[in-house]
Design an enzyme around this catalytic site. Structure first.
Site, PDB file in Angstrom:
ATOM      1  N   ASP A 132      -4.767 -19.326   4.484  1.00  0.00           N
ATOM      2  CA  ASP A 132      -3.433 -18.767   4.320  1.00  0.00           C
ATOM      3  C   ASP A 132      -3.330 -17.437   5.055  1.00  0.00           C
ATOM      4  O   ASP A 132      -4.293 -16.670   5.130  1.00  0.00           O
ATOM      5  CB  ASP A 132      -3.122 -18.544   2.833  1.00  0.00           C
ATOM      6  CG  ASP A 132      -2.753 -19.836   2.122  1.00  0.00           C
ATOM      7  OD1 ASP A 132      -2.490 -20.838   2.808  1.00  0.00           O
ATOM      8  OD2 ASP A 132      -2.738 -19.843   0.881  1.00  0.00           O
ATOM      9  N   GLN A 161       3.337 -17.282  10.744  1.00  0.00           N
ATOM     10  CA  GLN A 161       4.604 -16.886  10.123  1.00  0.00           C
ATOM     11  C   GLN A 161       5.646 -16.630  11.210  1.00  0.00           C
ATOM     12  O   GLN A 161       5.456 -15.792  12.096  1.00  0.00           O
ATOM     13  CB  GLN A 161       4.388 -15.619   9.294  1.00  0.00           C
ATOM     14  CG  GLN A 161       3.365 -15.790   8.174  1.00  0.00           C
ATOM     15  CD  GLN A 161       2.632 -14.499   7.847  1.00  0.00           C
ATOM     16  OE1 GLN A 161       2.247 -13.757   8.747  1.00  0.00           O
ATOM     17  NE2 GLN A 161       2.421 -14.237   6.571  1.00  0.00           N
ATOM     18  N   ARG A 180      -0.182 -24.439  10.079  1.00  0.00           N
ATOM     19  CA  ARG A 180       0.988 -24.559   9.211  1.00  0.00           C
ATOM     20  C   ARG A 180       2.007 -23.513   9.659  1.00  0.00           C
ATOM     21  O   ARG A 180       1.689 -22.331   9.778  1.00  0.00           O
ATOM     22  CB  ARG A 180       0.616 -24.320   7.749  1.00  0.00           C
ATOM     23  CG  ARG A 180       1.804 -24.389   6.776  1.00  0.00           C
ATOM     24  CD  ARG A 180       1.457 -23.775   5.429  1.00  0.00           C
ATOM     25  NE  ARG A 180       0.336 -24.448   4.788  1.00  0.00           N
ATOM     26  CZ  ARG A 180      -0.477 -23.865   3.915  1.00  0.00           C
ATOM     27  NH1 ARG A 180      -0.328 -22.581   3.616  1.00  0.00           N
ATOM     28  NH2 ARG A 180      -1.464 -24.534   3.360  1.00  0.00           N
ATOM     29  N   THR A 222       8.751 -25.671   4.946  1.00  0.00           N
ATOM     30  CA  THR A 222      10.071 -25.095   4.694  1.00  0.00           C
ATOM     31  C   THR A 222      10.794 -25.933   3.650  1.00  0.00           C
ATOM     32  O   THR A 222      10.539 -27.130   3.509  1.00  0.00           O
ATOM     33  CB  THR A 222      10.910 -25.037   5.986  1.00  0.00           C
ATOM     34  OG1 THR A 222      12.197 -24.465   5.703  1.00  0.00           O
ATOM     35  CG2 THR A 222      11.120 -26.430   6.583  1.00  0.00           C
ATOM     36  N   ARG A 285       7.540 -15.625  -4.638  1.00  0.00           N
ATOM     37  CA  ARG A 285       8.448 -16.772  -4.653  1.00  0.00           C
ATOM     38  C   ARG A 285       9.849 -16.333  -5.098  1.00  0.00           C
ATOM     39  O   ARG A 285      10.851 -16.821  -4.572  1.00  0.00           O
ATOM     40  CB  ARG A 285       7.929 -17.870  -5.596  1.00  0.00           C
ATOM     41  CG  ARG A 285       6.573 -18.423  -5.244  1.00  0.00           C
ATOM     42  CD  ARG A 285       6.523 -19.185  -3.929  1.00  0.00           C
ATOM     43  NE  ARG A 285       6.520 -18.374  -2.734  1.00  0.00           N
ATOM     44  CZ  ARG A 285       5.443 -17.739  -2.245  1.00  0.00           C
ATOM     45  NH1 ARG A 285       4.291 -17.803  -2.880  1.00  0.00           N
ATOM     46  NH2 ARG A 285       5.540 -17.051  -1.126  1.00  0.00           N
TER      47      ARG A 285
END
Length: 306
Positions: A132, A161, A180, A222, A285
């Site tokens: 990550d 990102q 990712r 997404t 989040r």
């Protein structure tokens, strides 16, 4: 107002005292909606339910503010235990890790050794490990560690990102590596990151399309139905096989869309965080989508009324 709420929740996510205190609260703030379990057994039950719906998973053993080797070793052992469980139960699941949890802020060589132990076990079971991406201060160290690991392992990749201005350049450098693509969940300086939704979305689509036309597997992470719709059209128009990519969404978000994408024949993976150190993840989040507060207030109110 939404920008103020975003900044507020991001600041909360970096508060060490609140992160530590939240371990005692349990899931009293509605976090169970977005966190798949507190331990390996509970997250395994959730993975099995998702697998039954044709959805793959990636699990993240939550943990932040790690500054002691003992904590990193404990996290490494927990991740290896999760890999063993995935293999034993024949789960459709891979693993996501954070390098700060594995000692990046302590000693980079120590972090690399922890990663090698994880990757050795994962390679034995043919399980992919995704690193990550965290905040920008850890961006280049993460890329450096990844490049070191890629010399000996092919079952590791990372996250790019789209809000970072350097995202395309780094994506091109990692053209042959599984990646990712995400928008990004930290508050960063305008010097290094796009600030407007329009710029971030535009860059996301640019990166995703470039990756889809390239040689390596890509996870498109997404919940934005407009972006998903445009990429589905791009895939169809360019004859891109569906086994070259997957859609990824977070556990607890847009569940019906996840099921629908799986039923349509797309590879669909749910990102499943688990563990007691849930507070920082949960606040980010909420920062991404403050509207989720409405769901949480309803949950809390319903509990008190019942």
């Amino acid at each position: 107002m939404q920008k103020l709420l975003r900044n507020f929740f991001i600041r909360l996510s970096t508060n060490k005292f609140l992160n530590q205190s939240a371990r005692k609260w349990g899931f009293r703030l509605g976090a169970e909606r977005f966190v798949a379990g507190t331990d390996i057994e509970s997250v395994t039950r959730t993975i099995k339910k998702m697998n039954q719906q044709g959805i793959s998973c990636t699990v993240d053993n939550l943990g932040e503010f790690v500054f002691h080797k003992e904590e990193s070793i404990q996290a490494k052992n927990q991740i290896i235990a999760m890999l063993n469980k995935i293999n034993e139960e024949n789960l459709d699941c891979h693993v996501s890790v954070k390098l700060t949890q594995l000692g990046l802020d302590i000693d980079q060589d120590f972090c690399i050794e922890n990663m090698k132990e994880i990757l050795d076990v994962a390679a034995r079971y043919d399980i992919f490990i995704n690193i990550d991406m965290e905040d920008y201060i850890h961006f280049q160290p993460t890329i450096d560690v990844l490049k070191t690991l890629l010399k000996d392992y092919n079952n590791v990749g990372t996250v790019i990102q789209s809000y970072l201005r350097c995202a395309e350049e780094v994506t091109d450098e990692l053209r042959d590596v599984r990646l990712r693509i995400v928008k990004g969940a930290y508050k960063e300086s305008p010097d290094v990151a796009f600030q407007s939704k329009e710029e971030i979305d535009r860059n996301f689509l640019k990166l995703a399309k470039k990756r889809l036309a390239g040689p390596a597997f890509t996870s498109i992470a997404t919940h934005d139905h407009r972006i998903i719709g445009e990429l589905k059209k791009f895939v169809a128009e360019n004859g891109i096989p569906t086994d070259r990519f997957e859609f990824q969404m977070l556990y607890g978000f847009r569940q019906e869309m996840q099921y629908d994408l799986a039923k349509e024949g797309y590879r669909m993976t749910t990102y499943m965080p688990f563990g007691h150190d849930w507070f920082g993840y949960y606040m980010r989040r909420l920062a991404e989508r403050p509207q989720n507060l409405n769901l949480i207030f309803k949950d809390v109110f319903n509990r008190k009324s019942s």
